[in-house]
Design a protein around this motif. Structure first.
Motif, short mmCIF file in Angstrom:
data_model
loop_
_atom_site.label_atom_id
_atom_site.label_comp_id
_atom_site.label_asym_id
_atom_site.label_seq_id
_atom_site.Cartn_x
_atom_site.Cartn_y
_atom_site.Cartn_z
N GLY A 97 0.78 -1.23 0.00
CA GLY A 97 0.00 0.00 0.00
C GLY A 97 0.81 1.27 0.00
N GLN A 98 2.09 1.20 -0.38
CA GLN A 98 2.90 2.42 -0.38
C GLN A 98 2.41 3.42 -1.42
N TYR A 99 2.04 2.92 -2.61
CA TYR A 99 1.55 3.79 -3.68
C TYR A 99 0.20 3.28 -4.18
N TYR A 100 -0.64 4.24 -4.60
CA TYR A 100 -2.01 3.94 -5.00
C TYR A 100 -2.30 4.48 -6.39
N VAL A 101 -3.32 3.89 -7.01
CA VAL A 101 -4.07 4.56 -8.07
C VAL A 101 -5.29 5.16 -7.39
N TRP A 102 -5.43 6.49 -7.49
CA TRP A 102 -6.58 7.18 -6.88
C TRP A 102 -7.43 7.81 -8.00
N LEU A 103 -8.71 7.51 -7.99
CA LEU A 103 -9.65 8.13 -8.93
C LEU A 103 -10.74 8.81 -8.13
N VAL A 104 -10.94 10.11 -8.37
CA VAL A 104 -12.01 10.84 -7.69
C VAL A 104 -12.68 11.78 -8.69
N ASP A 105 -13.95 12.05 -8.47
CA ASP A 105 -14.69 13.07 -9.19
C ASP A 105 -14.72 12.83 -10.71
N THR A 106 -15.41 11.77 -11.11
CA THR A 106 -15.67 11.43 -12.53
C THR A 106 -14.41 11.27 -13.36
N SER A 107 -13.33 10.83 -12.77
CA SER A 107 -12.10 10.56 -13.53
C SER A 107 -12.12 9.13 -14.04
#
Length: 669
Positions: free
Chosen positions: A147-157
């Motif tokens: 869990g050191q690095y993530y793919v983050w998707l927020v707000d209709t991405s």
């Protein structure tokens, strides 16, 4: 700045720590690490030391806060973040190294085409940003712990991968999908285990993916798997949901839908579909207020979220068990398994819950919110990853075993007492304290030494040995007394003090004190002249320079000598063993000399090991030999091959009809 201000305000939970440590003294439990770890002879508190890969990666400012409401992203230090903003398209068509985060926002687009992107940071898409990987593109997360690095998707991405590869140094990594976002992967290879979390009306579509990993789905989301393999989906059963179901055979699923359109499923608010999939590991994430009954099924994971302010007691629930009819003893929900096999249990105390768990085996446990968790005599087998504390939770784990990794996060406290931490999987070898958390270890064994990150604090107090000793002598007490503060924490080690008292007494006598840290070495010398035989308690206390303290206790039995050292017999010599004291093995040297002008004759040689009471422990040599010098080894085991406890032992040499010679040695188990 508000991020780190919140961390700095965390207060060391001295009263809670002292309470658990004192309760442990009353139980007088001392962990025998070899009972859990084959052929381990390192003492409690001893561990392998990591190169701290990733320390120094952090600064005072988070790179992204976002409206995710689930978990913060750890900030990075001395890295260049790449921003792709409104109207921008960033094309990577040759191999590219990014030592920092990539943040896509405002309809910006990242395209990786037939190239490798090596990323030491997070990939964040917000406000309609897009990340596209195509035509043999390779996204490599250069991470070192889970869990050191993530793919983050927020707000209709949107994130889309086709005919691509996504990996992370053999370490499990995460993708979080929020706020009407879309994540699509087709014909994409994920060699490392991936954990995807889908929230807030988002969409996840995977096709022809043969190593899917974990999926946690909540809210009004849509998830569809087609021709996929090895998927472990945690199907949420929220407050008010009613489930009565039999899951299909997990090995091959032609079509399965879990939604409110299916009989027996009501109140979940999302849709999960699997078409032509293999190894579908059915798992459940249950919440208070749900009613769930599972019949005739194979459940890989049973996850229980436990918010609120009630107190719950769990006893004896273990992994890998068939249940003819188990009603889980949580009064805030109905969870029943009938003729169902459950592989792994996950427990998540939250908010202000008080959670007591005893003699259980589980795959994962995480304390969150302001919850208090007290685990005793449990095994964390690491099958569903971690044992940790987060938010402002307090988690104590006493007299147990962890076969995964352990960590503390944010402003929480993790207290391990008499615990053996030996991960089975190599990627779980990083035991870390994050944020401004407290990671406290008492009389515990780590195969890999824990490390402090950010502004966290790690404290280690251990009395390793011995467990027996003699009166009218001096005894070296071995153990550890040290702290490790994160790179942005100025706290230092102040001192340690070692005390003794007759067993069960409350009046402590100072044995030794020091302002120097000790790593698996002598922490004090005990003068036992004039003392009586019997049981005694030892107490080690360590302090940091702001007054936080941690205590370790150990019981030791003092005895009078049942056997004494004797001089060398004429014509032979018994040398002192080396090394002495010893942990793994020691070498005993002896020399038998023929009498002057006498013919060389063979004679009976014997070397016996005795304990303090004079009881024979083991015979190392008992045979006829000619005069000469010999080396004999002892590994601390008795005649049945079992390890002896720490303490003083005697070895006696007898040659022929001569008188015997005896010496003593100290074994540190």
């Amino acid at each position: 700045m508000m991020f780190w201000i919140a961390l700095i305000l965390a207060v060391f939970p001295q009263a809670k720590v002292d309470k658990v440590c004192l309760e442990n003294r009353e139980r007088k439990v001392v962990l025998d690490t070899r009972k859990h770890v084959a052929q381990k002879t390192l003492p409690i508190g001893r561990c392998k030391r990591h190169i701290p890969k990733g320390r120094g990666f952090f600064t005072e400012t988070p790179v992204f806060s976002g409206n995710v409401g689930v978990q913060y992203i750890e900030p990075l230090n001395k890295k260049d973040d790449l921003y792709i903003g409104t109207g921008d398209t960033f094309l990577i068509d040759t191999n590219y190294v990014q030592n920092g985060n990539i943040i896509i926002y405002g309809d910006g687009v990242l395209i990786v085409d037939s190239a490798k992107l090596s990323l030491s940071g997070h990939l964040v898409a917000a406000n309609q940003g897009q990340a596209i990987f195509r035509d043999n593109a390779h996204l490599h997360f250069n991470q070192y712990y889970v869990g050191q690095y993530y793919v983050w998707l927020v707000d209709t991405s949107k994130f889309e991968a086709a005919d691509a590869t996504i990996d992370a140094n053999g370490v499990m990594h995460y993708a979080q999908i929020h706020d009407n976002c879309t994540y699509i992967a087709k014909r994409t290879t994920f060699p490392d285990w991936t954990f995807r979390k889908v929230f807030d009306r988002s969409t996840l579509i995977l096709e022809d993916v043969y190593h899917v990993g974990d999926l946690m789905v909540d809210d009004s989301c849509f998830v569809h798997f087609t021709r996929c393999d090895t998927l472990m989906h945690w199907l949420e059963t929220p407050d008010g949901s009613v489930i009565d179901i039999q899951f299909p055979d997990p090995d091959a699923v032609s079509h399965f839908e879990f939604s409110e359109a299916v009989p027996g499923v009501d109140g979940i608010g999302y849709t999960f579909i699997a078409d032509t999939c293999w190894r579908c590991w059915w798992s459940l994430e249950t919440w208070p207020g749900c009613s769930v009954t599972v019949h005739n099924s194979e459940i890989r994971g049973s996850c229980l979220r436990i918010p609120g302010s009630d107190t719950f007691d769990i006893y004896g629930i273990t992994n890998y068990h068939f249940h003819p009819d188990l009603l889980v003893p949580l009064s805030d929900r109905h969870l029943e398994y009938i003729n169902t096999y459950v592989f792994w249990w996950n427990w998540y105390p939250m908010e202000n819950t008080v959670f007591n768990i005893d003699s259980c085996v589980f795959g994962e446990m995480i304390g969150r919110g302001n919850s208090i968790t007290c685990a005793t005599r449990c095994t964390h087998d690491g099958a569903t990853i971690t044992l940790n504390s987060s938010d402002s939770a307090f988690v104590s784990f006493v007299d147990g075993v962890s076969l995964g990794y352990v960590s503390s996060y944010k402003r929480s406290t993790l207290l391990l007492i008499n615990t053996c931490v030996t991960p089975i999987w190599p990627y779980q070898s990083m035991n870390l304290a994050h944020g401004h958390s407290y990671f406290l270890a008492v009389n515990s064994y780590f195969e890999y030494e824990p490390e402090a990150m950010d502004t966290s604090l790690l404290m280690v107090a251990a009395i390793d040995s011995p467990s027996t000793g003699m009166i009218d002598t001096t005894i070296d007490i071995y153990g550890s007394a040290w702290i490790d503060a994160g790179p942005f924490n100025s706290i230092t080690f102040d001192r340690c003090e070692l005390y003794w008292t007759p067993e069960g007494d409350s009046i402590w006598t100072l044995m030794d004190e020091s302002t120097s840290q000790v790593y698996n070495d002598v922490i004090g010398i005990w003068n036992t002249f004039g003392m009586s035989e019997g049981g005694y308690d030892l107490r080690l206390t360590i302090w940091d320079d702001v007054g936080d303290s941690l205590k370790a206790f150990r019981n030791i039995s003092l005895q009078s000598l049942g056997i004494e050292e004797q001089d060398n017999p004429e014509g032979s010599y018994l040398f002192q063993n080396y090394p002495n004291p010893f942990r793994e093995k020691t070498v005993i040297s002896l020399e038998s000399i023929n009498h002057v002008d006498a013919a060389v004759t063979w004679s009976q040689h014997s070397i016996h090991i005795y304990d303090l009471t004079g009881r024979l422990v083991r015979t190392l040599v008992d045979e006829k030999r000619e005069p000469g010098r010999y080396l004999v080894r002892w590994d601390g085991r008795d005649k049945d091959g079992k390890f002896m406890p720490s303490g003083i032992y005697f070895y006696k040499l007898k040659v022929g009809d001569e008188s015997s010679r005896t010496r003593k040695m100290l074994f540190l188990n």
